[in-house]
Design an enzyme around this catalytic site. Structure first.
Site, PDB file in Angstrom:
ATOM      1  N   SER A   1       0.815  -1.216   0.000  1.00 35.59           N
ATOM      2  CA  SER A   1       0.000   0.000   0.000  1.00 35.59           C
ATOM      3  C   SER A   1       0.851   1.270   0.000  1.00 35.59           C
ATOM      4  CB  SER A   1      -0.926   0.013   1.223  1.00 35.59           C
ATOM      5  OG  SER A   1      -0.184   0.164   2.404  1.00 35.59           O
TER       6      SER A   1
ATOM      7  N   LYS B   1       1.071   4.539   6.785  1.00 38.72           N
ATOM      8  CA  LYS B   1       0.419   5.347   5.745  1.00 38.72           C
ATOM      9  C   LYS B   1       0.871   6.806   5.850  1.00 38.72           C
ATOM     10  CE  LYS B   1      -2.611   2.248   4.121  1.00 38.72           C
ATOM     11  NZ  LYS B   1      -2.028   1.128   4.914  1.00 38.72           N
TER      12      LYS B   1
END
Lengths: 196, 196
Positions: free
Chosen positions: A118, A156
């Site tokens: 991701s 993230k």
DNA sequence: CATATATTAGAACAAATGTTCGAAATAAAT
DNA sequence: ATTTATTTCGAACATTTGTTCTAATATATG
């Protein structure tokens, strides 16, 4: 200004400390770098100390220390899968250790093994190891580690869009996730290691 | 056999080395552990050395080293710009050092600071540090370091297309470069470090 | 070239430091 | 209690080592 001798001396001291475990004496330095006089060495040592590259205790032998020296490392735990319910750094979550230079070390560091792709556009790949500083709260634009539902850790970008805060992946195939009460910031990602 | 003093001395030495960066002198040990005579300290040091817990060089001051404390890291040089004509690992090309765990260390390792974004899709970014093993020749599909025209070092994929060999960047905006006599393989990229 | 600056050398000194030896004190064993 | 082993002490000594000063040499600067 001729830096050759100075650098030569500095790296010799660093290598000596790394390989032997103790600093060379001034006469050992003189012999190694082909200077006939101890005072010539002193001259360079003074300059290195003025530059802040070396330290020493006066009138004490072999007390030269390199301020930049990486010889002392401390290990920080690597966390893999988060066992449900167990605190993040519990023993059962630990899958290894990684060492970081002591000058970058703080008690707040730990490492996380990346699972998934991701963050691939940020150059963070599956199975990379990222080091996280728990003492630094990730700010907008930072890459941070976050705990989701107290069971899963994720890495993230943090970003604010409008007046909402989001976990933003660096991979188009994943979507932003709004930060709600089930997301806890863990810390800021400060460095990365990869075996190729 | 009373181990109190012995342990006291051993841990003092270890702490001194960890915190100050150099070994204590015998008289410093004596004062710290409340022994009035240097030879009392010598007595314990001899025992610790016999046990293999300490090492020292004879007639040299502050050369005590704790065998348990020996640095498990070794430093490899980081090469930046390649000075024209100078050999790759010449002093003038060196811009720093990086440490790698001793179990992964070999004399063939050195590090290269990445300049540019030609390998961005392989997760290798501008200013990353890659460690290169000169002892391993890069094979098809490997990421390797190559010397071009003996003046420039570059990191690329190695690939064979048809019966020609190419340096293949991991970034669409750059093109493959055929490997001819002006391209020399340096070694294989084995790991990567990044400060974020 | 003349002058300044940086670097090296040599020597002498004072202090720090490791080493050694014999004896005294302490603890342990018989 | 006597013997034995362990631990500590004190002092003297030989080196190692850091420090300082002056002068010589090289290197750069105008």
């Amino acid at each position: 200004m001729k830096l050759n001798k100075q650098n030569e001396i500095l790296t010799f001291i660093q290598h000596k400390i790394e390989n032997e475990g103790y600093s060379p004496s001034i006469r050992e330095i003189a012999e190694k770098v082909n200077l006939k006089s101890t005072s010539s060495v002193q001259y360079h040592l003074d300059n290195l100390i003025k530059k802040g590259l070396l330290s020493k205790k006066p009138n004490q032998s072999r007390t030269l220390t390199s301020n930049k020296l990486i010889s002392t490392f401390k290990s920080v735990p690597i966390v893999g899968e988060i066992a449900a319910g167990a605190p993040l750094l519990a023993e059962e979550n630990k899958i290894g250790e990684i060492s970081v230079p002591q000058d970058k070390f703080s008690e707040n560091l730990f490492a996380l093994k990346i699972n998934g792709d991701s963050m691939i556009d940020a150059g963070i790949f599956h199975e990379d190891i990222v080091v996280i500083d728990k003492g630094v709260e990730p700010k907008n634009g930072d890459i941070g580690a976050f705990m989701i539902n107290e069971t899963e850790a994720t890495v993230k970008y943090l970003d604010t869009i409008g007046n909402k805060r989001y976990l933003v992946p660096a991979n188009k195939i994943y979507e932003n996730q709004e930060i709600t009460s089930n997301v806890q910031p863990i810390g800021k990602v400060v460095s990365l290691f990869r075996d190729i």
